[in-house]
Design an enzyme around this catalytic site. Structure first.
Site, PDB file in Angstrom:
ATOM      1  N   ASP A  38      -7.256 -43.353  57.718  1.00 24.65           N
ATOM      2  CA  ASP A  38      -7.827 -44.787  57.002  1.00 24.65           C
ATOM      3  C   ASP A  38      -7.482 -45.840  58.104  1.00 24.65           C
ATOM      4  O   ASP A  38      -6.569 -45.594  58.819  1.00 24.65           O
ATOM      5  CB  ASP A  38      -7.126 -45.007  55.915  1.00 24.65           C
ATOM      6  CG  ASP A  38      -7.937 -45.998  55.064  1.00 24.65           C
ATOM      7  OD1 ASP A  38      -9.192 -46.342  55.503  1.00 24.65           O
ATOM      8  OD2 ASP A  38      -7.498 -46.554  54.091  1.00 24.65           O
ATOM      9  N   ASN A  40     -10.231 -47.124  60.487  1.00 28.14           N
ATOM     10  CA  ASN A  40     -11.098 -47.077  61.744  1.00 28.14           C
ATOM     11  C   ASN A  40     -11.750 -48.123  61.672  1.00 28.14           C
ATOM     12  O   ASN A  40     -12.112 -49.005  62.680  1.00 28.14           O
ATOM     13  CB  ASN A  40     -12.015 -45.888  61.540  1.00 28.14           C
ATOM     14  CG  ASN A  40     -11.318 -44.619  61.412  1.00 28.14           C
ATOM     15  OD1 ASN A  40     -10.015 -44.435  61.813  1.00 28.14           O
ATOM     16  ND2 ASN A  40     -11.918 -43.444  61.268  1.00 28.14           N
ATOM     17  N   TRP A  43      -9.833 -51.239  62.822  1.00 30.53           N
ATOM     18  CA  TRP A  43      -9.556 -51.126  63.977  1.00 30.53           C
ATOM     19  C   TRP A  43     -10.330 -51.844  64.865  1.00 30.53           C
ATOM     20  O   TRP A  43     -10.171 -52.429  65.835  1.00 30.53           O
ATOM     21  CB  TRP A  43      -8.997 -49.703  64.426  1.00 30.53           C
ATOM     22  CG  TRP A  43      -8.618 -49.424  65.831  1.00 30.53           C
ATOM     23  CD1 TRP A  43      -7.520 -49.336  66.348  1.00 30.53           C
ATOM     24  CD2 TRP A  43      -9.637 -49.168  67.000  1.00 30.53           C
ATOM     25  NE1 TRP A  43      -7.414 -48.887  67.490  1.00 30.53           N
ATOM     26  CE2 TRP A  43      -8.776 -49.047  68.096  1.00 30.53           C
ATOM     27  CE3 TRP A  43     -10.961 -49.141  67.031  1.00 30.53           C
ATOM     28  CZ2 TRP A  43      -9.299 -48.598  69.424  1.00 30.53           C
ATOM     29  CZ3 TRP A  43     -11.543 -48.912  68.422  1.00 30.53           C
ATOM     30  CH2 TRP A  43     -10.784 -48.617  69.478  1.00 30.53           C
ATOM     31  N   HIS A  55     -14.639 -45.029  64.218  1.00 29.67           N
ATOM     32  CA  HIS A  55     -14.719 -43.763  63.772  1.00 29.67           C
ATOM     33  C   HIS A  55     -14.499 -43.048  65.185  1.00 29.67           C
ATOM     34  O   HIS A  55     -13.977 -41.624  65.090  1.00 29.67           O
ATOM     35  CB  HIS A  55     -15.884 -43.373  63.138  1.00 29.67           C
ATOM     36  CG  HIS A  55     -15.757 -44.260  61.898  1.00 29.67           C
ATOM     37  ND1 HIS A  55     -14.928 -44.333  60.986  1.00 29.67           N
ATOM     38  CD2 HIS A  55     -17.018 -44.975  61.238  1.00 29.67           C
ATOM     39  CE1 HIS A  55     -15.354 -45.038  59.719  1.00 29.67           C
ATOM     40  NE2 HIS A  55     -16.549 -45.182  60.006  1.00 29.67           N
ATOM     41  N   SER A  83     -15.524 -38.581  52.240  1.00 29.72           N
ATOM     42  CA  SER A  83     -15.401 -38.212  50.779  1.00 29.72           C
ATOM     43  C   SER A  83     -16.751 -38.211  49.822  1.00 29.72           C
ATOM     44  O   SER A  83     -17.747 -38.718  50.610  1.00 29.72           O
ATOM     45  CB  SER A  83     -14.350 -39.293  50.250  1.00 29.72           C
ATOM     46  OG  SER A  83     -15.106 -40.405  50.185  1.00 29.72           O
ATOM     47  N   LEU A 149      -2.835 -22.779  63.872  1.00 31.36           N
ATOM     48  CA  LEU A 149      -2.967 -23.500  62.757  1.00 31.36           C
ATOM     49  C   LEU A 149      -4.456 -23.603  62.082  1.00 31.36           C
ATOM     50  O   LEU A 149      -5.548 -23.196  62.949  1.00 31.36           O
ATOM     51  CB  LEU A 149      -3.043 -25.053  63.422  1.00 31.36           C
ATOM     52  CG  LEU A 149      -3.276 -26.242  62.761  1.00 31.36           C
ATOM     53  CD1 LEU A 149      -2.288 -26.765  61.778  1.00 31.36           C
ATOM     54  CD2 LEU A 149      -3.921 -27.420  63.512  1.00 31.36           C
ATOM     55  N   SER A 214      -7.147 -41.866  46.602  1.00 33.17           N
ATOM     56  CA  SER A 214      -8.742 -42.123  46.774  1.00 33.17           C
ATOM     57  C   SER A 214      -9.471 -40.518  46.641  1.00 33.17           C
ATOM     58  O   SER A 214     -10.270 -40.103  47.590  1.00 33.17           O
ATOM     59  CB  SER A 214      -8.800 -42.341  48.293  1.00 33.17           C
ATOM     60  OG  SER A 214      -8.548 -43.685  48.514  1.00 33.17           O
TER      61      SER A 214
HETATM   62  C1  FPP Z   1     -11.540 -44.238  56.852  1.00 32.56           C
HETATM   63  O1  FPP Z   1     -11.703 -45.432  57.686  1.00 32.56           O
HETATM   64  C2  FPP Z   1     -11.931 -43.145  57.591  1.00 32.56           C
HETATM   65  C3  FPP Z   1     -13.273 -42.505  57.370  1.00 32.56           C
HETATM   66  C4  FPP Z   1     -14.198 -42.700  56.395  1.00 32.56           C
HETATM   67  C5  FPP Z   1     -13.705 -41.411  58.396  1.00 32.56           C
HETATM   68  C6  FPP Z   1     -12.622 -40.744  59.004  1.00 32.56           C
HETATM   69  C7  FPP Z   1     -13.315 -39.964  60.277  1.00 32.56           C
HETATM   70  C8  FPP Z   1     -12.562 -39.930  61.136  1.00 32.56           C
HETATM   71  C9  FPP Z   1     -11.142 -40.276  61.497  1.00 32.56           C
HETATM   72  C10 FPP Z   1     -13.064 -39.022  62.366  1.00 32.56           C
HETATM   73  C11 FPP Z   1     -13.518 -37.557  61.985  1.00 32.56           C
HETATM   74  C12 FPP Z   1     -13.575 -36.647  63.167  1.00 32.56           C
HETATM   75  C13 FPP Z   1     -14.041 -35.750  62.982  1.00 32.56           C
HETATM   76  C14 FPP Z   1     -13.874 -34.633  63.843  1.00 32.56           C
HETATM   77  C15 FPP Z   1     -14.967 -34.868  61.659  1.00 32.56           C
HETATM   78  P1  FPP Z   1     -12.269 -46.618  57.104  1.00 32.56           P
HETATM   79  O2  FPP Z   1     -13.547 -46.730  57.831  1.00 32.56           O
HETATM   80  O3  FPP Z   1     -12.486 -46.692  55.625  1.00 32.56           O
HETATM   81  O4  FPP Z   1     -11.446 -47.722  57.470  1.00 32.56           O
HETATM   82  P2  FPP Z   1     -11.302 -49.334  57.089  1.00 32.56           P
HETATM   83  O5  FPP Z   1     -10.599 -49.346  55.811  1.00 32.56           O
HETATM   84  O6  FPP Z   1     -10.507 -50.087  58.094  1.00 32.56           O
HETATM   85  O7  FPP Z   1     -12.658 -49.955  56.832  1.00 32.56           O
END
Ligand code: FPP
Length: 258
Positions: A38, A40, A43, A55, A83, A149, A214
């Site tokens: 969580d 992204n 960031w 992302h 999700s 893994l 979540s």
């Molecule tokens: C939540 O952060 C993150 C996600 C919904 C997506 C996670 C996906 C990745 C880290 C990349 C996945 C990689 C592969 C190879 C499938 P958010 O966007 O909700 O962050 P925020 O809460 O700061 O808005």
């Protein structure tokens, strides 16, 4: 040894990363680590970048953390990548997220094969675009004989739906006589879930300071140890994973006993 690890945690830098890995491997590591990746969006916002930049950076962290988990001897790494609720995001963001598995596997699949990693997925395949599904299915097929893994992507995954479907399946099997009501134990119910081939997570990590599940692996996390960090996923480093594993190694798991 644990004192040494705590000292390292205070002054962690890249020069002692190798030593920390060696020391961490001397104590039993969690067999199954699950991560809610969580932060992204935040960031990216901090850097005045579009959310999808977060992302993309997060995808690079997936590679680093997979490599380290494999090196530590972790058996399963489950990553919450999308999700069932994430479809509510703007279409442009959903489209971008759906392209990430293809980009990730397009770049890193040869390395994963080389490192004996086995790719798996939990979640509903039906709603995924064909390019996303093809990338995942190709990776599953090409790594199916690996025995290192298990890198398990939770993609279009929601735990409540998973549980409801398992209940329906159980009811059907009872109706048709495949299963008797008194045979339904926790283990039998687990075998109806999408994680039927996997052990329950020993350690759950969530980044970005949010302290909630979540809709992630609600059944499977019943006895897991939880570890939360303020660090945003794109900033998550190998040292953070070692901090989480070392914290786990210091916990006493009683599973309801004394
Ligand atoms: C939540 O952060 C993150 C996600 C919904 C997506 C996670 C996906 C990745 C880290 C990349 C996945 C990689 C592969 C190879 C499938 P958010 O966007 O909700 O962050 P925020 O809460 O700061 O808005």
């Amino acid at each position: 040894m644990l004192n040494k690890i705590n000292l390292w945690k205070k002054g962690a830098n890249s020069s002692n990363l190798r030593d920390r890995i060696v020391e961490t491997k001397k104590i039993s590591v969690p067999s199954h680590i699950a991560i809610i990746m969580d932060g992204n969006g935040r960031w990216a916002k901090k850097r005045a970048l579009p959310r999808v930049a977060g992302h993309h950076e997060g995808m690079k962290v997936v590679r680093k953390i997979t490599k380290l988990a494999n090196e530590l001897g972790v058996d399963v790494l489950t990553l919450y990548a999308f999700s069932t609720e994430n479809w509510k995001r703007p279409k442009s963001e959903v489209d971008y997220l759906m392209k990430l598995p293809e980009e990730f596997l397009g770049t890193f699949l040869p390395e994963l094969i080389e490192e004996n990693v086995q790719v798996k997925m939990i979640g509903h395949k039906d709603k995924l675009p064909s390019f996303t599904l093809n990338a995942i299915e190709k990776a599953i097929e090409k790594t199916k004989n690996n025995n290192g893994l298990i890198l398990n992507f939770a993609l279009n995954y929601g735990s409540r739906v998973e549980i409801i479907e398992a209940v329906k399946h159980v009811l059907n099997d009872c109706k048709s006589g495949i299963l008797k009501e008194n045979e339904l134990t926790e283990d039998v119910f687990s075998s109806y879930l999408m994680t039927s081939e996997l052990s329950d997570p020993d350690l759950l990590i969530r980044t970005s300071g949010e302290i909630r599940l979540s809709n992630f692996m609600l059944w499977q996390l019943a006895y897991s140890e939880f570890w939360f960090t303020e660090t945003l996923w794109p900033d998550f480093k190998e040292e953070d994973l070692l901090d989480a594993v070392n914290a786990f190694q210091n916990r006493q798991r009683r599973f309801g006993g004394v």
